[in-house]
Design an enzyme around this catalytic site. Structure first.
Site, short mmCIF file in Angstrom:
data_model
loop_
_atom_site.label_atom_id
_atom_site.label_comp_id
_atom_site.label_asym_id
_atom_site.label_seq_id
_atom_site.Cartn_x
_atom_site.Cartn_y
_atom_site.Cartn_z
N GLY A 42 0.79 -1.17 -0.17
CA GLY A 42 -0.15 -0.06 -0.14
C GLY A 42 0.83 1.31 -0.12
O GLY A 42 2.01 1.20 -0.36
N GLY A 147 -7.32 1.80 2.11
CA GLY A 147 -6.62 3.11 2.65
C GLY A 147 -7.08 4.62 2.19
O GLY A 147 -8.13 4.88 2.14
N HIS A 448 20.82 1.11 33.32
CA HIS A 448 21.50 2.49 33.61
C HIS A 448 22.94 2.10 32.92
O HIS A 448 23.59 1.18 32.97
CB HIS A 448 21.63 2.98 34.89
CG HIS A 448 22.59 4.03 34.98
ND1 HIS A 448 22.08 5.45 34.76
CD2 HIS A 448 23.90 4.19 35.30
CE1 HIS A 448 23.20 6.17 35.01
NE2 HIS A 448 24.35 5.47 35.12
#
Length: 469
Positions: A42, A147, A448
């Site tokens: 698409g 779409g 971290h």
């Protein structure tokens, strides 16, 4: 192709359509997909999400090499833009992705039918092939997944040479000196960013009084400042009333949105990016009796059923957030419903991302929506400037903002501006999906040093106990 029958025929091979087809096939249904493009995927894969991200990434690398590596002790001289090579990279990414969808259809034994599909009544779909040949397929269920298309601006003719849509803006043969973007939404800002990094003088003209008008107000204001620092200029609360080609470029006539004196603005290229509209041309909806909404979208109920039994619709053609991943979620949910399961989409947990740099990512409610609904909420906010990893990357612009119910602490929304915001939002989407509290995120250990610590700190801040700010 000879006439044949399937459990499910999907009209449209974009993210919603091909995902619905694959999930239905996984659940044991016989499936065919009708797509008029020679390649699947698409708008998203061919002329939307994927090629734009390829150019956004490539232009970001170019701009960083030219302007940002010195701060890291990396000396680079003579950086040059090879636009044809950049476009070739984009085209290869698109080709590889669309071929991947072909592979997935074959793997799941889905019949691919090349041509334009239209409703023929009684569970029939007429397919007109590129050579004009017409055939018919039958199905127990038909899904419309066609779409959307570019919304035109009255008075301007998109020629994909000077006045371009997003499709044309993805394939410009050279960097325009002056690019005017009509529309300050996601598409306009992303493509404006690409060409700004490559050297264009970019001016964004927006009818409303802010860019990203459907985002949290603080996000809109912050991005206006940050993109302005990057060299983009904005004409807000301004409308384009006329435009015409002038020599090799164009001249636009602008007026204040509230009325007032007109001015002109010259450009080499004008990108029209004022939104998208449902693609329903040639589907035979009126003949089949499929109802539309006042805005022209296919009307559906909570189970994706149209007004005609056996015909369903998903994705951009039904409205809502016009996002590929929203269409995919609807495709999966519908396939599961058709297979007798209980598919469902939580529309409060659909994220949106703007792939500028810094990125913008949002999910759930904005502050403005919560105020309008009269919901008491707490705000937890943490800046990237206070994050060690962001400092090490020299990417300290932006923040994470989490909105939580003042009484229950349930996460109601989140808004991020910062590096990799589109990835960071996923944790908060999951929190909303599971009805988590800000406290749940705050008590989850985050590695971290990582950017994800900003999410933890924002969740801590929602209860007034952020550590690092």
């Amino acid at each position: 192709m000879s006439d044949s029958s399937f459990d499910l025929v999907v009209i449209g091979g974009g993210p919603g359509g091909y995902v619905a087809a694959i999930r239905a096939a996984q659940l044991g249904l016989s499936v065919a997909i009708v797509e008029k493009r020679p390649t699947l995927g698409g708008t998203c894969l061919n002329v939307g999400c994927i090629p734009s991200k390829a150019l956004l990434t490539a232009s970001h690398h170019y701009h960083t090499a030219a302007h940002g590596l010195g701060a890291f002790g990396v000396k680079v001289a003579g950086v040059e833009l090879d636009l044809p090579a950049m476009m070739a990279h984009k085209d290869k990414v698109v080709a590889d992705n669309t071929k991947g969808i072909d592979f997935l259809l074959k793997k799941n034994k889905i019949t691919r039918i090349l041509g334009a599909g239209s409703l023929a009544g009684n569970g029939q779909v007429t397919v007109t092939a590129p050579d004009g040949a017409v055939s018919t397929v039958a199905a127990r269920a038909i899904v419309l997944a066609t779409g959307s298309e570019v919304t035109p601006l009255p008075g301007l003719t998109i020629d994909e040479e000077v006045f371009v849509s997003s499709t044309g803006a993805l394939a410009l043969p050279q960097v325009p000196k002056r690019l005017v973007v009509i529309g300050g939404g996601v598409i306009g800002l992303e493509l404006g960013t690409v060409w700004s990094r490559l050297g264009s003088e970019v001016t964004v003209v927006e009818y409303l009084d802010r860019i990203l008008p459907f985002h949290d107000l603080e996000v809109s204001k912050t991005m206006t400042r940050l993109l302005g620092q990057q060299g983009m200029s904005f004409k807000l609360a301004t409308k384009v009333v006329a435009g015409e080609r002038k020599g090799a470029g164009a001249v636009l006539t602008l007026e204040p949105a509230a009325g007032g004196a007109a001015e002109t603005l010259e450009a080499d290229i004008v990108l029209v990016a004022i939104g998208r509209r449902p693609y329903v041309e040639g589907l035979g909806l009126e003949t089949a009796g499929v109802d539309l909404t006042k805005r022209g979208f296919v009307k559906i109920d909570g189970s994706f059923r149209t007004s005609v039994p056996g015909i369903y619709a998903i994705g951009d053609v039904v409205g809502g957030a016009m996002l590929a991943h929203k269409a995919e979620e609807e495709g999966v949910a519908l396939a599961e419903i058709l297979a007798g399961q209980h598919g469902h989409v939580n529309y409060e947990a659909i994220p949106s991302v703007v792939y500028t740099w810094p990125e913008v990512a949002s999910v759930g409610r904005t502050e403005e929506q919560l105020k309008e609904a009269g919901i008491a909420y707490s705000v937890g906010k943490f800046p990237f400037l206070a994050n060690g990893r962001a400092r090490s990357m020299n990417d300290t612009d932006g923040f994470v903002k989490i909105l939580a119910d003042a009484a229950t602490d349930q996460v109601l929304g989140a808004h991020i501006i910062g590096p990799n915001a589109g990835d960071l939002i996923a944790e908060i989407v999951l929190a909303i999906e599971f009805g988590a509290a800000a406290e749940d995120i705050a008590r989850t250990c985050h590695a971290h040093p990582t950017l994800s610590e900003t999410v933890k700190e924002a969740a801590l801040a929602a209860n007034g106990r952020a550590i690092h700010v």
